[in-house]
Design a protein around this motif. Structure first.
Motif, PDB file in Angstrom:
ATOM      1  N   LEU A 186     -14.496 -55.387  19.095  1.00  0.00           N
ATOM      2  CA  LEU A 186     -15.244 -54.571  20.050  1.00  0.00           C
ATOM      3  C   LEU A 186     -15.539 -53.189  19.467  1.00  0.00           C
ATOM      4  N   ALA A 187     -14.567 -52.594  18.818  1.00  0.00           N
ATOM      5  CA  ALA A 187     -14.775 -51.281  18.184  1.00  0.00           C
ATOM      6  C   ALA A 187     -15.877 -51.379  17.118  1.00  0.00           C
ATOM      7  N   ASN A 188     -15.885 -52.452  16.354  1.00  0.00           N
ATOM      8  CA  ASN A 188     -16.933 -52.645  15.347  1.00  0.00           C
ATOM      9  C   ASN A 188     -18.312 -52.793  15.986  1.00  0.00           C
ATOM     10  N   LEU A 189     -18.381 -53.527  17.099  1.00  0.00           N
ATOM     11  CA  LEU A 189     -19.658 -53.698  17.791  1.00  0.00           C
ATOM     12  C   LEU A 189     -20.157 -52.372  18.358  1.00  0.00           C
ATOM     13  N   LEU A 190     -19.242 -51.592  18.927  1.00  0.00           N
ATOM     14  CA  LEU A 190     -19.620 -50.289  19.477  1.00  0.00           C
ATOM     15  C   LEU A 190     -20.131 -49.355  18.374  1.00  0.00           C
ATOM     16  N   ALA A 191     -19.596 -49.512  17.180  1.00  0.00           N
ATOM     17  CA  ALA A 191     -20.040 -48.673  16.055  1.00  0.00           C
ATOM     18  C   ALA A 191     -21.331 -49.190  15.426  1.00  0.00           C
ATOM     19  N   THR A 192     -21.674 -50.457  15.678  1.00  0.00           N
ATOM     20  CA  THR A 192     -22.829 -51.075  15.034  1.00  0.00           C
ATOM     21  C   THR A 192     -24.080 -51.069  15.907  1.00  0.00           C
ATOM     22  N   PHE A 193     -23.936 -51.490  17.168  1.00  0.00           N
ATOM     23  CA  PHE A 193     -25.103 -51.559  18.055  1.00  0.00           C
ATOM     24  C   PHE A 193     -25.579 -50.154  18.402  1.00  0.00           C
ATOM     25  N   GLU A 194     -26.888 -50.010  18.535  1.00  0.00           N
ATOM     26  CA  GLU A 194     -27.478 -48.734  18.921  1.00  0.00           C
ATOM     27  C   GLU A 194     -28.124 -48.795  20.294  1.00  0.00           C
ATOM     28  N   ASN A 195     -28.373 -49.998  20.797  1.00  0.00           N
ATOM     29  CA  ASN A 195     -29.032 -50.170  22.087  1.00  0.00           C
ATOM     30  C   ASN A 195     -28.156 -49.608  23.204  1.00  0.00           C
ATOM     31  N   PRO A 196     -28.685 -48.667  24.009  1.00  0.00           N
ATOM     32  CA  PRO A 196     -27.879 -48.028  25.053  1.00  0.00           C
ATOM     33  C   PRO A 196     -27.330 -49.007  26.100  1.00  0.00           C
ATOM     34  N   LEU A 197     -28.134 -49.992  26.498  1.00  0.00           N
ATOM     35  CA  LEU A 197     -27.666 -50.963  27.482  1.00  0.00           C
ATOM     36  C   LEU A 197     -26.528 -51.803  26.912  1.00  0.00           C
ATOM     37  N   MET A 198     -26.675 -52.253  25.666  1.00  0.00           N
ATOM     38  CA  MET A 198     -25.624 -53.040  25.021  1.00  0.00           C
ATOM     39  C   MET A 198     -24.335 -52.217  24.936  1.00  0.00           C
ATOM     40  N   LEU A 199     -24.440 -50.967  24.520  1.00  0.00           N
ATOM     41  CA  LEU A 199     -23.257 -50.110  24.388  1.00  0.00           C
ATOM     42  C   LEU A 199     -22.576 -49.910  25.738  1.00  0.00           C
ATOM     43  N   LYS A 200     -23.379 -49.677  26.761  1.00  0.00           N
ATOM     44  CA  LYS A 200     -22.828 -49.490  28.113  1.00  0.00           C
ATOM     45  C   LYS A 200     -22.072 -50.739  28.568  1.00  0.00           C
ATOM     46  N   GLU A 201     -22.689 -51.902  28.362  1.00  0.00           N
ATOM     47  CA  GLU A 201     -22.067 -53.155  28.795  1.00  0.00           C
ATOM     48  C   GLU A 201     -20.802 -53.462  27.997  1.00  0.00           C
ATOM     49  N   LEU A 202     -20.813 -53.173  26.706  1.00  0.00           N
ATOM     50  CA  LEU A 202     -19.617 -53.406  25.891  1.00  0.00           C
ATOM     51  C   LEU A 202     -18.471 -52.510  26.347  1.00  0.00           C
ATOM     52  N   LYS A 203     -18.762 -51.284  26.720  1.00  0.00           N
ATOM     53  CA  LYS A 203     -17.715 -50.387  27.229  1.00  0.00           C
ATOM     54  C   LYS A 203     -17.153 -50.904  28.553  1.00  0.00           C
ATOM     55  N   LEU A 204     -18.018 -51.452  29.392  1.00  0.00           N
ATOM     56  CA  LEU A 204     -17.544 -52.042  30.655  1.00  0.00           C
ATOM     57  C   LEU A 204     -16.687 -53.278  30.400  1.00  0.00           C
ATOM     58  N   ILE A 205     -17.072 -54.072  29.417  1.00  0.00           N
ATOM     59  CA  ILE A 205     -16.285 -55.255  29.049  1.00  0.00           C
ATOM     60  C   ILE A 205     -14.901 -54.827  28.563  1.00  0.00           C
ATOM     61  N   ASP A 206     -14.852 -53.763  27.783  1.00  0.00           N
ATOM     62  CA  ASP A 206     -13.563 -53.230  27.325  1.00  0.00           C
ATOM     63  C   ASP A 206     -12.698 -52.853  28.518  1.00  0.00           C
ATOM     64  N   GLU A 207     -13.287 -52.207  29.498  1.00  0.00           N
ATOM     65  CA  GLU A 207     -12.552 -51.816  30.699  1.00  0.00           C
ATOM     66  C   GLU A 207     -12.054 -53.031  31.476  1.00  0.00           C
ATOM     67  N   ILE A 208     -12.892 -54.043  31.570  1.00  0.00           N
ATOM     68  CA  ILE A 208     -12.509 -55.272  32.279  1.00  0.00           C
ATOM     69  C   ILE A 208     -11.295 -55.908  31.605  1.00  0.00           C
ATOM     70  N   VAL A 209     -11.320 -55.995  30.272  1.00  0.00           N
ATOM     71  CA  VAL A 209     -10.204 -56.593  29.531  1.00  0.00           C
ATOM     72  C   VAL A 209      -8.954 -55.725  29.686  1.00  0.00           C
ATOM     73  N   CYS A 210      -9.123 -54.410  29.641  1.00  0.00           N
ATOM     74  CA  CYS A 210      -7.968 -53.503  29.822  1.00  0.00           C
ATOM     75  C   CYS A 210      -7.325 -53.686  31.190  1.00  0.00           C
ATOM     76  N   ASN A 211      -8.127 -54.109  32.173  1.00  0.00           N
ATOM     77  CA  ASN A 211      -7.606 -54.382  33.517  1.00  0.00           C
ATOM     78  C   ASN A 211      -7.144 -55.829  33.668  1.00  0.00           C
ATOM     79  N   ASP A 212      -6.991 -56.524  32.536  1.00  0.00           N
ATOM     80  CA  ASP A 212      -6.486 -57.900  32.484  1.00  0.00           C
ATOM     81  C   ASP A 212      -7.337 -58.877  33.297  1.00  0.00           C
ATOM     82  N   ARG A 213      -8.659 -58.678  33.243  1.00  0.00           N
ATOM     83  CA  ARG A 213      -9.600 -59.573  33.917  1.00  0.00           C
ATOM     84  C   ARG A 213     -10.456 -60.258  32.849  1.00  0.00           C
ATOM     85  N   VAL A 214      -9.777 -60.985  31.975  1.00  0.00           N
ATOM     86  CA  VAL A 214     -10.420 -61.580  30.804  1.00  0.00           C
ATOM     87  C   VAL A 214     -11.467 -62.611  31.210  1.00  0.00           C
TER      88      VAL A 214
END
Length: 146
Positions: free
Chosen positions: A78-106
């Motif tokens: 995920l960290a690699n994807l956040l550093a690679t993608f430039e699309n704002p929507l993709m970055l926003k969604e990846l950050k939300l996915i990180d939050e979902i996983v951190c909340n143990d909602r895999v």
């Protein structure tokens, strides 16, 4: 929760793989972690960065013995994807996915990753329009419902 399996269909439940020999309905009377066979990505299908991320997340669900290692791999990817993608929507969604996983909602994270496959395909093929995303362009995220 109740699920129905067709003959020959598999379900992954708390690390076990069950295969139905005929049509069967299962009712879970307590909390379980499960994935239906149709949502399980095989290793040879991990052909894009998001599919690889999905695979790491699914391992957290279907193989509890290596959940921590899979989580570390997921976070690194995920960290690699956040550093690679430039699309704002993709970055926003990846950050939300990180939050979902951190909340143990895999399981919800898997759904959110699948929703990003079309956007990823556009980015990778270079066919994505460069206009700013509108509200209707945003994926229908599971956490928005909860």
């Amino acid at each position: 929760m109740k699920i129905t399996l067709r003959a020959g269909e598999k379900v992954y439940i708390n690390g076990a793989i069950l295969c139905a020999d005929r049509k069967v309905s299962l009712e879970f009377l307590n909390d379980v972690t499960f994935l239906l066979e149709s949502h399980v990505l095989q290793a040879d299908e991990t052909t894009t960065p998001l599919r690889q991320l999905y695979y790491a997340a699914q391992i957290m669900l279907i193989n509890p013995l290596i959940r921590n290692e899979a989580n570390i791999t997921f976070k690194r990817m995920l960290a690699n994807l956040l550093a690679t993608f430039e699309n704002p929507l993709m970055l926003k969604e990846l950050k939300l996915i990180d939050e979902i996983v951190c909340n143990d909602r895999v399981f919800e994270a898997l759904k959110a990753i699948r929703l990003l496959y079309p956007l990823e395909a556009q980015i990778l093929s270079g066919t994505l329009e460069t206009t700013h995303p509108t509200h209707s362009d945003q994926p229908n995220r599971p956490e928005a419902i909860a």
